[in-house]
Design an enzyme around this catalytic site. Structure first.
Site, PDB file in Angstrom:
ATOM      1  N   GLY A 263       0.646  -1.186   0.040  1.00 22.07           N
ATOM      2  CA  GLY A 263       0.029   0.077  -0.050  1.00 22.07           C
ATOM      3  C   GLY A 263       0.775   1.252  -0.143  1.00 22.07           C
ATOM      4  O   GLY A 263       2.170   1.163   0.416  1.00 22.07           O
TER       5      GLY A 263
ATOM      6  N   GLY B  33       0.352   5.791   0.634  1.00 22.72           N
ATOM      7  CA  GLY B  33      -0.179   6.990   0.985  1.00 22.72           C
ATOM      8  C   GLY B  33       0.680   7.934   1.031  1.00 22.72           C
ATOM      9  O   GLY B  33       1.731   8.050   0.695  1.00 22.72           O
ATOM     10  N   GLY B  34      -0.032   9.307   1.517  1.00 20.51           N
ATOM     11  CA  GLY B  34       0.893  10.386   1.609  1.00 20.51           C
ATOM     12  C   GLY B  34       2.024  10.392   2.599  1.00 20.51           C
ATOM     13  O   GLY B  34       3.011  10.906   2.488  1.00 20.51           O
ATOM     14  N   MET B  35       1.954   9.384   3.567  1.00 21.64           N
ATOM     15  CA  MET B  35       2.966   9.498   4.564  1.00 21.64           C
ATOM     16  C   MET B  35       4.035   8.676   4.094  1.00 21.64           C
ATOM     17  O   MET B  35       5.352   8.387   4.639  1.00 21.64           O
ATOM     18  CB  MET B  35       2.335   8.812   5.918  1.00 21.64           C
ATOM     19  CG  MET B  35       3.263   8.748   7.043  1.00 21.64           C
ATOM     20  SD  MET B  35       2.373   8.276   8.435  1.00 21.64           S
ATOM     21  CE  MET B  35       3.483   7.876   9.697  1.00 21.64           C
TER      22      MET B  35
ATOM     23  N   VAL C  64       3.873   0.945   2.394  1.00 23.20           N
ATOM     24  CA  VAL C  64       3.934  -0.493   3.234  1.00 23.20           C
ATOM     25  C   VAL C  64       4.427  -1.484   2.362  1.00 23.20           C
ATOM     26  O   VAL C  64       3.535  -1.689   1.112  1.00 23.20           O
ATOM     27  CB  VAL C  64       2.679  -0.911   4.090  1.00 23.20           C
ATOM     28  CG1 VAL C  64       2.478  -2.077   4.723  1.00 23.20           C
ATOM     29  CG2 VAL C  64       2.242   0.333   4.757  1.00 23.20           C
TER      30      VAL C  64
ATOM     31  N   LYS D 282       6.647  -0.882   7.225  1.00 22.22           N
ATOM     32  CA  LYS D 282       5.983   0.377   6.970  1.00 22.22           C
ATOM     33  C   LYS D 282       7.445   1.124   6.674  1.00 22.22           C
ATOM     34  O   LYS D 282       8.063   1.521   7.880  1.00 22.22           O
ATOM     35  CB  LYS D 282       5.128   0.658   8.287  1.00 22.22           C
ATOM     36  CG  LYS D 282       4.245   1.845   7.995  1.00 22.22           C
ATOM     37  CD  LYS D 282       3.309   1.831   9.111  1.00 22.22           C
ATOM     38  CE  LYS D 282       2.360   3.082   9.159  1.00 22.22           C
ATOM     39  NZ  LYS D 282       1.614   3.145  10.413  1.00 22.22           N
TER      40      LYS D 282
ATOM     41  N   ASP E   3      -8.617   5.354  18.454  1.00 21.78           N
ATOM     42  CA  ASP E   3      -9.010   5.144  17.268  1.00 21.78           C
ATOM     43  C   ASP E   3      -9.520   3.536  16.998  1.00 21.78           C
ATOM     44  O   ASP E   3      -9.053   3.182  15.914  1.00 21.78           O
ATOM     45  CB  ASP E   3      -8.118   5.532  16.179  1.00 21.78           C
ATOM     46  CG  ASP E   3      -8.880   5.828  14.654  1.00 21.78           C
ATOM     47  OD1 ASP E   3     -10.090   6.062  14.834  1.00 21.78           O
ATOM     48  OD2 ASP E   3      -8.218   5.834  13.853  1.00 21.78           O
TER      49      ASP E   3
END
Length: 854
Positions: free
Chosen positions: A73, A75-77, A80, A95, A189
């Site tokens: 995967g 994402g913006g960060m 993975v 990660k 969360d």
């Protein structure tokens, strides 16, 4: 729709949204993966992302000590990866963060620090962390456990677990959250997408990116007033910007929301999925979610109470810890009392006033006026009534209410001829709630509690029954007096429950206390209760192993001249005959037992009907008496009739149906029809396991019979393993059933050619039997005869003779000359005499037990 929600959330800076993007991609990559080679895993990872994006991705060869296999995967960060570690060889989810702000980088490092403290089967495991250079940029990374399974929602769609499995899953989640709380870590969360479920059904929590250490100074990555979490699962205190004050109870709220969704299929507040933060705060403050039982009928009673307590708007109304929540969930699964109680009237009223202030003020004015008028009217009415008339009216009302409750419970009780659907637990749980409101007098509450205790006891819930009896005793002692009939009835019911729960020592102690207190009264009710106490005493004596004392007491009670004059004398007489016959059946008095049971069967068929549960119990006992006399064809007819009637009334998997099926299977074994016995026993054991009763006495008996069945089918290894499973249930205290399991094991070993092993097991059984079952029990003679087989095979003819002679005499006297056990023992003894040169004795036995009569 979800994208719109995320943009709206980002505009008010819901911390952790970037981290959640990464977690979402990690989950998507893991969904549905099974173990395979590297190329297969790389292909699956490719499908987790858009094909064009994956094709354009430049995969590094390695990061840190890990070889990159594929992209899970992005994402913006960061990304993975699916990676392979060389030592130890294993796959990890790697990660990696790169090109982000210092604050985000700090949050990443913080997640590493938190995960490093959490080693628990319910939390995704952190293997290692470090930094490397990727694409010319410094890139921190950490390696996580690869969970080969979907997220929680995906698991529910795929596996479609039943209600019990969902509750058990929620309990495991709560235990994992509590583990983190014990180390000061609040997740903040918790939601279905942050829970993965592995191939074994174990849930695992991930994404601690916005977690915080409770009570730490300056370590939290959020600012005062900043909102963290996902709206539908956020506690009211988180929604109001008090995230820094959030403690374990905030995670309890999220667990409650997850549980609500798990069980009902919808969120407690569905509108939160599309609302703004301010709308969400108003919804949670002003609206109570529908109770869980309104949406999921299967959650009625305790389960609804437990989940709704976790979802309470005020933290003080929730469970103090996730462990307390899990304990009550486990209590629901185990049908034990829960700690939670439904919200009080005062609490519900306070919530209502908060939501409807203007209406509440107007209603209060009206209520005050009505109250004043009511007080005046009541005082006038009280002055107009005489004290005696008032007392009589109250007594009549109380009797009517108790009569209604008793009728309601009796009609729901299947053992009393009630509904085949048996909604007993639901009825009892609802009725028990009336005790919490404190509306009734101590007398009323005490008698209702006593009725509920009797019903729970009848369902086998002894712990719950005893708790209600404690409350009932307190109320009835206060309301009627400690020496009143009502208070004494509680003592009798407590003793009755101990007898039913197979705790004879406690039952006998209770009988002693009760009879001593009753001896001070000459009242008719005291004499009747003393008689009933002695009936229970005889039952407890038999179960404790004092068979002679039980038989003596039963005979005395049957001959007591006071019996015909007692209330329900016919029912008491039938009970005594049945109890005496049961004891005689277990001590060899089969002929007398048969006569008593035929008397009881005739009386009950006329008094309560031929198909009443009590009549069927008697018919089954009569079958046992015939069975042990060797009249197997007659016994099987009775067993089959009881089995079919129970199956038709209760269904295939009801305990009463399964019990009679086990008895029928035992008869099939004796008739050498094991193929018909096995499916009955397998069904019964599966039902016990499904109900969480795999260690029950009923399951133990079924295993012993199944071991014999498998031995007769020639499946000796299975028979030995099944017998071992039965023996393992004795937990250090051998019983007649675990001794019988040893006999079954030894028989299977003997037939498998393991003669010396069989002899050792038989020797152990014979050493335990005198204490566990007594030497007069029919099974003792059978074990003695079985052990002689090993002696014969090993050439110990005198040893075989010393066992077979008393075994044959006992079997002939207790089970008759036609029983297969008796005939087999006679044949073995004749063979022994022949080999010892005692030909006259051998001829005499063969003449008495000719082969053609078998």
């Amino acid at each position: 729709m979800m994208a719109k929600v995320r943009r709206r959330a980002a505009s008010i800076e819901i911390s952790g949204s970037r981290t959640s993007d990464i977690a979402e991609l990690y989950r998507r990559g893991q969904h549905g993966r099974s173990q395979g080679d590297c190329d297969e895993m790389h292909d699956e990872a490719t499908h987790a992302l858009d094909e064009a994006a994956q094709a354009a991705a430049s995969l590094p060869g390695s990061i840190g000590p890990y070889r990159i296999l594929g992209l899970l995967g992005e994402g913006g960060m960061g990304r993975v990866y699916l990676a392979r570690e060389a030592n130890p060889p294993r796959d990890v989810a790697l990660k990696v963060v790169r090109g982000v702000s210092s604050a985000t980088l700090e949050r990443f490092r913080r997640e590493v620090a938190l995960l490093g403290q959490l080693e628990h089967p319910g939390i995704v495991r952190l293997y290692a962390a470090g930094e490397d250079t990727v694409g010319g940029l410094p890139s921190p990374w950490f390696a996580l456990e690869v969970v080969r399974g979907p997220d929680l929602r995906g698991y529910l769609e795929r596996a479609q677990p039943d209600l019990r499995a969902r509750v058990a899953l929620l309990s495991k989640l709560a235990r994992a959250a509590h583990f983190a709380h014990q180390r000061g870590i609040v997740h903040r969360d918790l939601k279905p997408s942050n829970v993965l479920v592995d191939e074994h059904g174990q849930p695992k929590i991930l994404d601690f990116g916005i977690a915080r250490l409770h009570g730490e100074a300056g370590g939290d990555m959020t600012q005062a007033g900043q909102v963290v979490g996902t709206l539908p699962y956020m506690s009211p205190e988180q929604l109001s910007g008090q995230g820094r004050e959030a403690d374990a109870r905030s995670d309890v709220y999220a667990l409650g929301a997850i549980g609500y969704e798990l069980i009902s299929g919808r969120l407690p507040h569905p509108r939160l999925s599309t609302s703004t933060l301010f709308e969400a705060l108003d919804i949670v403050r002003r609206e109570d979610p529908p109770t869980l039982e309104r949406l999921a009928p299967g959650a009625r009673g305790d389960l609804s109470t437990v989940v709704m307590k976790a979802l309470a708007a005020e933290p003080v109304q929730r469970y103090a810890s996730a462990a307390d929540f899990a304990d009550d969930l486990d209590a629901v699964l185990g049908h034990r009392p829960i700690r939670a109680r439904a919200p009080t009237l005062a609490y519900r009223a306070a919530r209502f006033v908060r939501r409807h202030r203007a209406l509440s003020i107007a209603a209060g004015i009206v209520f005050a006026a009505l109250l004043s008028a009511t007080v005046v009217s009541t005082l006038a009415a009280q002055r107009a009534r005489a004290a005696l008339a008032e007392a009589q009216a109250r007594a009549s009302e109380l009797a009517a209410v108790n009569g209604f409750v008793e009728t309601m419970l009796t009609e729901a009780d299947p053992d009393a001829g009630g509904s085949a659907e048996m909604p007993m637990r639901e009825v009892l749980e609802r009725a028990e709630l009336t005790l919490a409101d404190g509306k009734g007098s101590t007398r009323t509450q005490g008698q209702v509690a006593l009725l509920l205790a009797r019903a729970w006891s009848g369902l086998g819930e002894s712990a719950r029954a005893q708790g209600l009896l404690d409350r009932s005793q307190h109320w009835l002692d206060a309301g009627f007096g400690t020496d009143s009939p009502e208070a004494m009835e509680v003592l009798y019911t407590r003793m009755e429950d101990f007898a039913r729960a197979s705790e004879p020592d406690k039952a006998l102690a209770g009988a002693t206390v009760l009879e001593k207190r009753l001896s001070a009264s000459d009242a008719g009710w005291a004499k009747a209760l003393t008689f009933k106490s002695r009936v229970l005493r005889a039952q407890a004596l038999e179960e404790s192993g004092d068979v002679d004392a039980a038989i003596k007491l039963d005979r005395e009670l049957l001959a007591d001249p006071a019996l015909p004059a007692l209330q329900q004398a016919d029912e008491l007489t039938d009970t005594l005959r049945h109890n005496l016959a049961y004891t005689l059946n277990n001590s060899g008095g089969f002929t007398e037992a048969e006569a008593l049971l035929r008397q009881t069967l005739a009386s009950e068929s006329k008094r309560i009907g031929p198909d009443h549960p009590q009549t069927l119990y008697t018919k089954k006992a009569l079958g046992q008496s015939l069975h042990r006399q060797g009249r197997l064809d007659e016994a099987v007819v009775l067993y089959a009739e009881v089995y079919e009637k129970r199956r038709k009334r209760y269904g295939d998997d009801h305990p009463l149906t399964l019990g009679s099926g086990g008895q029928l299977a035992s008869a099939y074994n004796t008739l050498n029809r094991p193929a018909e016995a096995e499916p009955l026993l397998r069904r019964s054991l599966a039902a016990h396991k499904a109900r969480g009763e795999d260690d029950s006495l009923e399951a133990l008996v079924d295993r012993v019979i199944l071991a014999t069945t498998l031995e007769k089918l020639g499946r000796y290894d299975e028979a030995i393993a099944t017998a071992d499973a039965a023996i393992a249930q004795e937990h250090g205290k051998p019983s007649r059933d675990t001794v019988a399991a040893r006999n079954a094991k030894a028989t299977a070993m003997f037939k498998a050619g393991r003669v010396r092993d069989a002899k050792a097991v038989w020797d152990e059984a014979l050493a335990l039997a005198p204490t566990a079952m007594g030497t007069e029990h029919p099974n003792y003679a059978a074990i003695l005869a079985g052990s002689a087989n090993a002696d014969l095979a090993l050439g110990d003819l005198q040893g075989a003779r010393r066992k077979l002679e008393p075994a044959l005499a006992a079997l002939k006297g207790k089970q008759g000359p036609k029983h297969p056990r008796t005939r087999e023992a006679a044949q073995r003894l004749a063979e022994t005499y022949e080999r010892l040169g005692m030909r006259d004795q051998a001829a005499a036995l063969r003449s008495e037990f000719p082969a053609e009569a078998k």
